[in-house]
Design a protein around this motif. Structure first.
Motif, mmCIF file in Angstrom:
data_model
loop_
_atom_site.group_PDB
_atom_site.id
_atom_site.type_symbol
_atom_site.label_atom_id
_atom_site.label_comp_id
_atom_site.label_asym_id
_atom_site.label_seq_id
_atom_site.Cartn_x
_atom_site.Cartn_y
_atom_site.Cartn_z
ATOM 1 N N LYS A 164 -71.430 -57.074 32.016
ATOM 2 C CA LYS A 164 -71.498 -57.810 33.279
ATOM 3 C C LYS A 164 -72.922 -58.219 33.619
ATOM 4 O O LYS A 164 -73.176 -59.368 34.007
ATOM 5 N N SER A 165 -73.860 -57.286 33.482
ATOM 6 C CA SER A 165 -75.257 -57.603 33.805
ATOM 7 C C SER A 165 -75.826 -58.632 32.836
ATOM 8 O O SER A 165 -76.632 -59.487 33.230
ATOM 9 N N GLY A 169 -69.610 -50.842 37.374
ATOM 10 C CA GLY A 169 -68.530 -50.900 36.400
ATOM 11 C C GLY A 169 -67.435 -49.902 36.712
ATOM 12 O O GLY A 169 -67.651 -48.881 37.364
ATOM 13 N N ILE A 172 -68.864 -60.499 39.904
ATOM 14 C CA ILE A 172 -68.606 -60.084 38.526
ATOM 15 C C ILE A 172 -68.120 -58.643 38.575
ATOM 16 O O ILE A 172 -68.785 -57.771 39.128
ATOM 17 N N GLY A 175 -65.627 -55.531 36.248
ATOM 18 C CA GLY A 175 -65.090 -55.228 34.926
ATOM 19 C C GLY A 175 -65.361 -53.806 34.523
ATOM 20 O O GLY A 175 -65.972 -53.026 35.262
ATOM 21 N N HIS A 231 -63.780 -61.475 35.871
ATOM 22 C CA HIS A 231 -63.356 -60.170 35.353
ATOM 23 C C HIS A 231 -63.783 -60.080 33.891
ATOM 24 O O HIS A 231 -63.188 -60.689 33.013
ATOM 25 N N VAL A 232 -64.855 -59.316 33.637
ATOM 26 C CA VAL A 232 -65.445 -59.254 32.305
ATOM 27 C C VAL A 232 -64.756 -58.167 31.483
ATOM 28 O O VAL A 232 -64.592 -57.026 31.946
ATOM 29 N N ASN A 275 -66.015 -60.982 26.750
ATOM 30 C CA ASN A 275 -67.395 -60.978 26.261
ATOM 31 C C ASN A 275 -67.480 -60.358 24.859
ATOM 32 O O ASN A 275 -66.524 -59.789 24.360
ATOM 33 N N ASP A 305 -73.354 -58.855 40.917
ATOM 34 C CA ASP A 305 -73.022 -57.901 39.860
ATOM 35 C C ASP A 305 -72.640 -56.586 40.528
ATOM 36 O O ASP A 305 -73.356 -56.098 41.403
#
Length: 488
Positions: free
Chosen positions: A282-283, A326, A274, A276, A354-355, A389, A323
């Protein structure tokens, strides 16, 4: 506050009225080669633009004294050289969020319209003097600049505004230093800080001197001359020694990480990463997928230390999901280098989630910034799914626009759970699947192999017989070799 704004506005109008409108010269009196080239509106060039809505100062009087004792009171400054005014203001709002994360109270923010930063004071001497007035009026003790300053620019601006000046890079490094928890994370952050500090060492007068000789030695003359180091040279040597030691420590920690990763590879467990922009969620997505219990905060860079967890597809296939730290626009290159071993979790994964924060004013800019860092660590060949998200608070038009522009895109909400069933199915569909078909009869005392087949393989059918368990499955090459003796 309003009166001072009126004064600044009046000064700007007066300045604009007095400027010679000869197009051959710019506002600073320099000859312009091409007067029809990249020109800026004179009224914008003549004034610092105030950005509203940045103040994080508390209104509760009972808390103000406590906050002022602990937190720095800062004024933000940015240069708008390209893009729209909204882009410039969004950049300064992100800087305000970074400053607040670092524990500061943001009092005001100003943006100056320029073709390029001034090589001397970054803002230009006149605008630096105006910034000094803003600092005095707000009672600030720190100025934070929205770019990386050269050492000479920071010193020159400090000499004008008379308070501490730090740049965006130093601010981000400070946040990382506050949030790093693991031994590896702390070592990576310290390495980045020392690499940033090394070219910025500064000495003041005789207090820094460790050399003596001639008149400089107070007339002592012969016998006092020696091969001593200046204090700044001594500091530089100590920093270089510490940097070398930290690099060795990080390499040894990387070996441990590589060993764990190779163990997962040998067992042919697929890996999902993950990545982004910071604070994209992400978490929260990791917790929703695995119940990992990773720290979740509405704060920039809440996660620095990578977390790897086990997860299962709807069919029961095992995979790992990691994870990662960032990213942010203009992430300092010192941090990218220091965290390279951590970011290799992304480059070595089979699938990248990709968040993106769908509620952000400019999510496309976030996507561009993240892909720039991924390119730096060699993760451009990993299969990517864009996960938008915060769908519960995002503008529906923005979500539709992202779905149109991104080929593999899914809209979710980690808070409400919207879209997570589709996300699990998508992960299952996109993960690499074992291709070797086997038909084996496993004795009942080899339950370990049966368990591995359920974890690592795609089980097509099972049948319990008197001799053992007969299994039809698709498996990877390593497991297929171990099952050869049980083939039917």
């Amino acid at each position: 506050m309003t009166a001072r704004n009126d004064i600044l506005a009046a000064r700007a109008e007066a300045l604009a009225a007095d400027i010679d409108l000869d197009p051959r010269y710019d506002d600073d009196g320099f000859l312009v080669d091409d007067p029809d080239g990249d020109q800026l509106d004179r009224s914008e060039r003549a004034a610092l633009r105030r950005v509203e809505g940045l103040s994080t100062e508390l209104q509760d009087v009972s808390e103000v004294e406590y906050r002022q004792l602990r937190l720095e009171r800062v004024v933000l400054a940015g240069i708008w050289s390209e893009g729209t005014v909204e882009d410039a203001e969004n950049s300064l709002r992100e800087l305000a969020a970074l400053a607040e994360t670092a524990g500061s109270t943001v009092l005001a923010g100003v943006v100056q319209r320029r073709n390029r930063p001034d090589p001397g004071t970054w803002l230009g001497s006149g605008k630096a003097a105006e910034l000094r007035e803003v600092v005095i009026a707000e009672g600030a003790d720190t100025v934070i600049c929205d770019s990386e300053l050269a050492p000479s620019q920071r010193r020159a601006l400090e000499d004008v505004v008379k308070v501490k000046v730090i740049d965006r890079t130093a601010l981000i490094l400070d946040i990382f230093a506050q949030h790093a928890k693991s031994k590896e994370g702390k070592a990576q952050v310290e390495l980045a800080q020392l690499q940033y500090l090394l070219p910025r060492l500064r000495g003041w007068g005789e207090s820094m001197s460790r050399q003596a000789g001639g008149q400089a030695a107070g007339g002592q003359g012969m016998g006092s001359r020696g091969p001593g180091e200046t204090k700044i040279e001594l500091d530089r040597r100590r920093i270089n020694s510490r940097i070398a030691k930290l690099k060795r420590e990080i390499v040894s920690m990387k070996t441990v990480r590589d060993t764990k990763r190779s163990g997962r590879r040998e067992r042919q467990v697929p890996a999902v990463a993950i990545a982004g922009y910071t604070n994209a969620g992400k978490s929260s997505i990791l917790n929703r997928l695995t119940g990992a219990g990773v720290l979740v905060q509405n704060q920039l860079f809440a996660t620095l230390d990578p977390t790897v967890r086990r997860a299962e597809t709807p069919e029961g296939r095992l995979y790992t999901i990691a994870d990662t730290v960032g990213f942010v626009r203009d992430l300092p290159h010192q941090l990218v280098e220091a965290f390279r071993s951590t970011l290799e979790e992304v480059a070595d994964s089979d699938l990248l989630l990709h968040v993106v924060d769908g509620s952000h004013p400019d999510p496309e800019a976030q996507i561009t910034a993240v892909r720039s860092v991924l390119a730096d660590v060699g993760a451009t060949d990993v299969k990517e799914i864009v996960i938008v998200n915060k769908a519960d608070v995002a503008d529906p038009e923005v979500l539709e626009r992202l779905q149109r522009t991104e080929q593999h895109c899914l809209v979710v909400s980690a808070r409400t759970g919207q879209g997570f069933e589709q996300l699990r199915e998508l992960i299952s569909r996109e993960l690499p699947k074992p291709e070797i078909r086997v038909d084996v009869l496993l004795p009942y005392d080899r339950g370990d192999l049966l368990s591995r087949m359920h974890d690592e393989a795609e089980v097509l059918s099972t049948e319990h017989t008197g001799e053992g368990t007969r299994v039809h499955a698709k498996v990877g090459q390593r497991l297929a070799a171990e099952l050869t003796s049980y083939a039917v």
